[in-house]
Scaffold this motif. Structure first.
Motif, PDB file in Angstrom:
ATOM      1  N   UNK A   1       0.790  -1.229   0.000  1.00 43.86           N
ATOM      2  CA  UNK A   1       0.000   0.000   0.000  1.00 43.86           C
ATOM      3  C   UNK A   1       0.825   1.284   0.000  1.00 43.86           C
ATOM      4  N   UNK A   2       2.127   1.190   0.245  1.00 43.47           N
ATOM      5  CA  UNK A   2       2.991   2.364   0.259  1.00 43.47           C
ATOM      6  C   UNK A   2       3.945   2.308  -0.935  1.00 43.47           C
ATOM      7  N   UNK A   3       3.815   3.230  -1.888  1.00 42.53           N
ATOM      8  CA  UNK A   3       4.713   3.222  -3.046  1.00 42.53           C
ATOM      9  C   UNK A   3       6.187   3.313  -2.662  1.00 42.53           C
ATOM     10  N   UNK A   4       6.517   4.103  -1.660  1.00 40.06           N
ATOM     11  CA  UNK A   4       7.910   4.211  -1.212  1.00 40.06           C
ATOM     12  C   UNK A   4       8.423   2.856  -0.720  1.00 40.06           C
ATOM     13  N   UNK A   5       7.598   2.177   0.080  1.00 35.76           N
ATOM     14  CA  UNK A   5       7.990   0.873   0.605  1.00 35.76           C
ATOM     15  C   UNK A   5       8.068  -0.168  -0.510  1.00 35.76           C
ATOM     16  N   UNK A   6       7.150  -0.098  -1.460  1.00 33.63           N
ATOM     17  CA  UNK A   6       7.177  -1.034  -2.590  1.00 33.63           C
ATOM     18  C   UNK A   6       8.461  -0.852  -3.392  1.00 33.63           C
ATOM     19  N   UNK A   7       8.800   0.396  -3.721  1.00 36.32           N
ATOM     20  CA  UNK A   7      10.015   0.667  -4.502  1.00 36.32           C
ATOM     21  C   UNK A   7      11.257   0.193  -3.745  1.00 36.32           C
ATOM     22  N   UNK A   8      11.294   0.441  -2.438  1.00 34.71           N
ATOM     23  CA  UNK A   8      12.448   0.005  -1.634  1.00 34.71           C
ATOM     24  C   UNK A   8      12.526  -1.519  -1.586  1.00 34.71           C
TER      25      UNK A   8
ATOM     26  N   UNK B   1      -1.866   7.367  -0.394  1.00 35.66           N
ATOM     27  CA  UNK B   1      -2.221   7.687   0.991  1.00 35.66           C
ATOM     28  C   UNK B   1      -3.564   8.400   1.080  1.00 35.66           C
ATOM     29  N   UNK B   2      -3.829   9.315   0.179  1.00 36.22           N
ATOM     30  CA  UNK B   2      -5.096  10.040   0.221  1.00 36.22           C
ATOM     31  C   UNK B   2      -6.267   9.112  -0.122  1.00 36.22           C
ATOM     32  N   UNK B   3      -6.168   8.442  -1.264  1.00 37.58           N
ATOM     33  CA  UNK B   3      -7.261   7.557  -1.672  1.00 37.58           C
ATOM     34  C   UNK B   3      -7.380   6.368  -0.730  1.00 37.58           C
ATOM     35  N   UNK B   4      -6.246   5.839  -0.299  1.00 43.14           N
ATOM     36  CA  UNK B   4      -6.271   4.691   0.615  1.00 43.14           C
ATOM     37  C   UNK B   4      -6.956   5.024   1.927  1.00 43.14           C
ATOM     38  N   UNK B   5      -6.674   6.184   2.475  1.00 42.78           N
ATOM     39  CA  UNK B   5      -7.255   6.550   3.768  1.00 42.78           C
ATOM     40  C   UNK B   5      -8.731   6.908   3.648  1.00 42.78           C
TER      41      UNK B   5
END
Length: 189
Positions: free
Chosen positions: A13-20, A85-89
């Motif tokens: 769910x987190x693009x930053x975490x996915x890329x990492x 984050x916006x759409x997810x929340x």
């Protein structure tokens, strides 16, 4: 300056975490990570509608859509982050766990309450940045059991008004009027 040392990673769910995660997976030797440490499927937690379709792993979808190649693609990741984050929340629905089927915004509150009630967590408040006084001193901020003036309390207001009208020497009628006006204006502010 301070921290817990605990870092959560939600690559579904987190693009930053996915890329990492994908970067570590591709460059295991470089990061001194055993390949089996990243040899697992990501677990979707939130369903969210993006571009007219339900996405079970919005981070992967957004990273592919925006052609994110690594964690260094900061501008693309910022766009993906803001959408996820916006759409997810606000529009996301939990797809796993105790709160499955709930809106993410409601599940967040329910999860917090559940953990606090079970004594598995406590509410912690911390300023977002270093706080300094007007004199430049570093302030230590603490939320503690303390008393506050109840400005709306009639007994308190009457005592202060009596002092202002009968005892306080303000030297000018305009200053005294300003005190009286503020006391009349005060409520639970």
């Amino acid at each position: 300056d301070k921290g817990t040392g605990i870092v959560t990673s939600v690559p579904a769910d987190s693009p930053d975490d996915y890329a990492a995660f994908m970067d570590v997976k591709k460059k295991a030797d470089f990061y001194k990570v055993k390949p089996e440490w990243t040899d697992f499927e990501l677990i979707p937690l939130i369903d969210v509608e993006i571009d007219g379709e339900k996405r079970t792993m919005c981070a992967e979808y957004l990273c592919k859509k925006l052609d994110v190649q690594s964690p260094k693609d900061a501008d693309k990741l910022q766009i993906a982050h803001d959408i996820a984050y916006n759409d997810g929340f606000y529009k996301g629905i939990m797809s796993a766990g105790e709160f499955k089927g709930m809106k993410v915004a409601d599940a967040k509150l329910a999860c917090k309450k559940s953990m606090v009630d079970a004594k598995e967590a406590f509410t912690y408040h911390e300023p977002e940045k270093l706080i300094r006084s007007r004199s430049g001193d570093v302030c230590v901020i603490a939320l503690i059991d303390q008393w506050y003036l109840k400005y709306g309390d009639d007994e308190w207001k009457q005592q202060v008004m009596k002092h202002v009208e009968n005892t306080l020497d303000t030297y000018t009628p305009a200053c005294k009027k300003a005190f009286v006006d503020v006391l009349n204006w005060l409520n639970e502010r």
